[in-house]
Structures are given as C-alpha cells and as structure tokens.
Design an enzyme around this catalytic site. Structure first.
Site, PDB file in Angstrom:
ATOM      1  N   HIS A 216     -32.211  -7.229  20.264  1.00 42.24           N
ATOM      2  CA  HIS A 216     -32.377  -7.587  21.499  1.00 42.24           C
ATOM      3  C   HIS A 216     -32.707  -8.831  21.865  1.00 42.24           C
ATOM      4  CE1 HIS A 216     -32.929  -3.025  22.007  1.00 42.24           C
ATOM      5  NE2 HIS A 216     -31.417  -3.013  22.553  1.00 42.24           N
ATOM      6  N   GLU A 219     -36.418 -10.216  23.135  1.00 46.44           N
ATOM      7  CA  GLU A 219     -37.701  -9.808  22.179  1.00 46.44           C
ATOM      8  C   GLU A 219     -38.064 -10.916  21.116  1.00 46.44           C
ATOM      9  OE1 GLU A 219     -36.377  -5.829  20.675  1.00 46.44           O
ATOM     10  OE2 GLU A 219     -36.337  -5.171  22.891  1.00 46.44           O
ATOM     11  N   ARG A 271     -31.345  -8.901  27.510  1.00 42.29           N
ATOM     12  CA  ARG A 271     -31.520  -8.041  26.513  1.00 42.29           C
ATOM     13  C   ARG A 271     -30.141  -8.020  25.519  1.00 42.29           C
ATOM     14  NH1 ARG A 271     -33.993  -2.639  25.423  1.00 42.29           N
ATOM     15  NH2 ARG A 271     -32.285  -1.274  24.888  1.00 42.29           N
ATOM     16  N   HIS A 341     -38.272  -5.014  16.671  1.00 45.61           N
ATOM     17  CA  HIS A 341     -38.329  -4.967  18.273  1.00 45.61           C
ATOM     18  C   HIS A 341     -39.642  -5.293  18.738  1.00 45.61           C
ATOM     19  CE1 HIS A 341     -34.007  -3.193  18.861  1.00 45.61           C
ATOM     20  NE2 HIS A 341     -34.200  -2.942  17.193  1.00 45.61           N
ATOM     21  N   GLU A 416     -41.869  -1.636  16.627  1.00 43.78           N
ATOM     22  CA  GLU A 416     -42.020  -2.404  17.773  1.00 43.78           C
ATOM     23  C   GLU A 416     -43.221  -3.006  17.852  1.00 43.78           C
ATOM     24  OE1 GLU A 416     -40.404  -2.060  20.548  1.00 43.78           O
ATOM     25  OE2 GLU A 416     -39.096  -0.188  20.353  1.00 43.78           O
TER      26      GLU A 416
HETATM   27 ZN   LIG Z   1     -35.571  -3.720  21.084  1.00 50.86          ZN
END
Ligand SMILES: [Zn+2]
Length: 451
Positions: A216, A219, A271, A341, A416
């Site tokens: 993405h 990020e 994104r 991410h 994350e």
């Molecule tokens: Zn992501």
C-alpha cells in the site's frame, strides 16, 4: 527504469495557470480546445500535489449497528462525501473528510446516531509535520557541511524515494556478491522495476523466508522497516546466529513502486497502484485485494474508484502476478511469509478471507505472542497478536492468505506497524527507527521459530 523527476509544485501550478488561462481565452474567443491543450490540462491536474488543508481525521465507533440497518457507513462517506478511508475494522472506522464536506458528513452521522471522535483537526498539518521532521532530522549540523558520500545515501532518519531504496539494494549486492542476488522480477504499469533481493549461503538447501513491504503506497513506514531489516541482517551478517544465517531471505521492500512514488509526489494518502482501468477514469487497484484467494468475496470493491478496488480479475496486476509467479517457483522450503503494513500495531495471521482460524493457529498465536513480548521489552510499544478476521474484519484477495492457501507457507503474518491512530499513515520520521526495530523483532522471532 528511471523516470523523469516531476517538476516542483510551484512550477506545475504556474504551468497549470498558464494552460488554464490559454484555454479560457481560447474558449472565450470561440476557438475549440485542441487535444494537446486538453491533455496538458488533464496531466497537470493529475500532478498538482493534493492538499488536505483542514481536512479532519475521524474515528467512528459502532458502525456495525448501522451496517445492520443496511447503511455501509464507510462506503457512503467515501462515495457521497469524498471521504478517504484510512482504516476499517470490526471496532471502528478511521476516515478523513475534506473541509468542504465536514458539515454534511456530520449531519449524515447524526442521522445515523453515530459519533465521530476527531483524531486530527487538520490532515495537511500532519503531512507538513512529517515533512518538516524529516528535513530537521537530516539537516547538517551547524558548522558542518553536508558530505557527498559515494556510498548510498540510505538512513532511517527520514523516508526515501524509490531510487534511493533501489541504490541501497544494489549496494548490498555489490558488497556481498557471494551471498546476495538481486532480481528484477517485472515492471509496473508505469514501467518501474520490481526488485527482490535474495540473501543466502545455500539457496538450494536452506529454508526460505519472504519479506515484503509497500503493498500500500501511503504506508511509508513499511518500506522504511523492510530496508531496515535488510540493514540489520547485512550490517552484521558474519555474527548473526545460526537461525538467521541458516535461512534464505527474500526481501522486497517496495511491492507497489508506482503508488509509492505517486504518494511521495502528488497524493500523500494514495493507497493503490496506478494502473488504468478499462471501464473508468479512476486509476489503481488495491494490490492486497488482488491475490487469488477469496478474490470475489467480502472486504473489497468492484468499483475502480474505490480504495479497495480488487481489479478486473485475480492477479490482474503486474505486481501481484510477478510476485505470485516468483514465489510459486520457490515454494519448496518456503517457511515464512511476512508482509509489512501500517497502521494499528498488530501481528495477525490467517485467515482474513473467511471467519475461520488456520488449523495450526495455536502455533502462530504463540510465536506472535513472543514477538509482542519482545517488542514491549525493546521499545515499550504495545502490539497485539490475533487472527486477522477477528480484529480487522473479513477481506479477500490478501497476499498473506494467498501464501498459505496456494503455497502452504506455515508462518504467515501481516504486521501492522505504528501507530494506533495519532498520526496514522503520516508517521513522523522521528518514529522510524523504533518502529523499524519492532518490525525487525518480528522477523527475528519468526526466523527463530523456523529454527
Ligand atoms: Zn496496508
């Protein structure tokens, strides 16, 4: 392939003004706009950096109740009020809303009996802070002149453009020619290379671990973390423990280079990738909804204008296709798939596309918990390990699920990274080092688990 650097913003703005003035006067004098003029105008509009002055970032709880009343809150805010969804999970929705739409969006929420907590009063201020923090962190100290070193200009005080990251990868390859191989596995829609490094003392026999970042675009902490992992490995390779030196590492810091560069030059909150659609003027596919697993299921969109557009078919995108093929050829001994991410501080494992745990969930949970504990000891940050669908909701087409379903990879984690909503994607560079250390801790823990 090196792409021409975009003109600085003020120049573009000037060009745009000239183009607009020319076209306006041409129209006023009855001339018809020709194709070149129309194209110049369209191109300029696309390249003017998107600003988010006084756009607010909201966190909205209890959206599942509205969903039960058949009101998809995120979708409505995205499509009717131009909202930009930052994060949507089983507990809350983070979304930024432009200044002009704030009142109307508030009224909509009131009508739905929903309340929004304001995480940020001004998204542009977050973006400016991130930018300034990077400039301050890298400014030469007083009395010192900046040195132009022949070595790569990689560091973790600020975020870097694609070329700096690729130069760093080339530098690693040339420093360790015997154990490092640099692959160009394909090209993006805009012609940028997709690059993967392999580090191995015995590629035929050692167990393999894959690490990727930057699926993405916005990020940024993800490519920063994955390059840091590379640095951690190689700056001390000779002294690494056996469970690290005894693996074959595949590392892809930026899976979505087109989107990454676009988020750096034009729209900080972009994104998707940047591939054109046949049936819409909207660009881009969400690569993490484009993998061939649960592809047409929940959690993705068929609308090319949506941020979670899944693409026209599974692996329709160059990025997804080449990564899929590259890994499928190397699935023998492939023990771990780690994908980085942001944001949310979570270490999650399959499944995401259905509300079921993998059979060996207890093993994945245990290793996840170990990483969580080690992170707390190292930096004091609180991470959480869990099954993806329980904490992030159900979503098909993800790379993590695909690696387990298609290749049978055991240790599959989506990490994350920071934070938990204060800055969201726009994490100031002063947090890069500690966050990257947290990412490295996960990789180290998984490497140890593979044994
Ligand atoms: Zn992501």
């Amino acid at each position: 392939m090196t792409l021409p650097r975009p003109a600085p913003a003020p120049l573009l703005l000037l060009l745009q003004l000239i183009a607009t003035a020319t076209i306006t006067s041409a129209l006023a004098s009855g001339q018809i706009m020709n194709n070149t003029q129309a194209m110049a105008m369209a191109l300029d509009v696309n390249e003017i950096p998107q600003r988010y002055d006084e756009a607010q970032l909201w966190r909205i709880y209890n959206i599942s109740e509205a969903m039960q009343r058949q009101v998809p809150v995120g979708q409505v805010l995205e499509q009717k009020f131009g909202g930009n969804i930052w994060k949507e999970n089983s507990k809350f929705l983070d979304i930024s809303i432009g200044k002009e739409q704030l009142k109307a969006a508030r009224s909509f929420l009131d009508a739905q009996r929903l309340d929004a907590q304001v995480l940020s009063e001004n998204v542009q201020a977050l973006i400016d802070e991130e930018h300034l923090d990077g400039i301050n962190a890298t400014a030469p100290e007083q009395g010192q002149r900046s040195k132009k070193a022949a070595r790569s200009s990689m560091h973790w005080k600020d975020y870097h453009d694609l070329e700096t990251i690729y130069a760093f990868m080339r530098e690693i390859r040339s420093k360790f020619p015997n154990i490092v191989r640099l692959y160009t596995i394909g090209q993006t829609a805009e012609g940028r290379d997709l690059k993967v490094l392999r580090i191995s003392e015995n590629p035929r026999e050692y167990k393999k671990i894959w690490i990727d970042g930057g699926i993405h675009a916005r990020e940024w902490i993800s490519p920063a973390t994955v390059t840091f992992i590379l640095y951690q490995l190689m700056s001390n390779w000779e002294n690494q423990p056996a469970h690290i030196r005894g693996l074959t590492w595949y590392i892809m810091p930026v899976m979505n280079p087109d989107g990454y560069e676009y988020s750096r030059t034009t729209n900080r909150l972009w994104r998707k990738n940047r591939s054109p659609s046949r049936r819409s003027n909207c660009l881009g596919v969400d690569l993490n909804r484009n993998f061939d697993i649960g592809w047409a299921g929940y959690g993705s969109s068929t609308n090319p204008c949506s941020d979670t557009y899944r693409g026209s078919s599974p692996a329709s995108e160059a990025e997804t296709k080449v990564v899929t093929e590259f890994l499928a050829k190397r699935k023998y001994n492939l023990e771990a798939y780690l994908t980085y991410h942001s944001y949310g501080q979570m270490i999650v494992y399959p499944w995401a596309y259905k509300a079921v745990k993998v059979k060996d969930a207890s093993v994945l949970q245990r290793v996840g918990n170990t990483a969580v504990q080690r992170i707390a000891q190292k930096t004091g940050s609180t991470y959480q390990s869990a099954v993806t669908h329980e904490v992030l909701g159900i979503a098909g087409g993800g790379s993590d699920d695909w690696s387990r379903a298609a290749l049978g990879v055991k240790y599959v984690y989506t990490v994350e990274l920071r934070d938990r909503g204060t800055y969201g994607f726009v994490l100031p560079p002063k947090f890069i080092k500690d966050t990257a250390l947290e990412g490295w801790t996960v990789a180290e823990t998984v490497a140890q688990a593979i044994g």
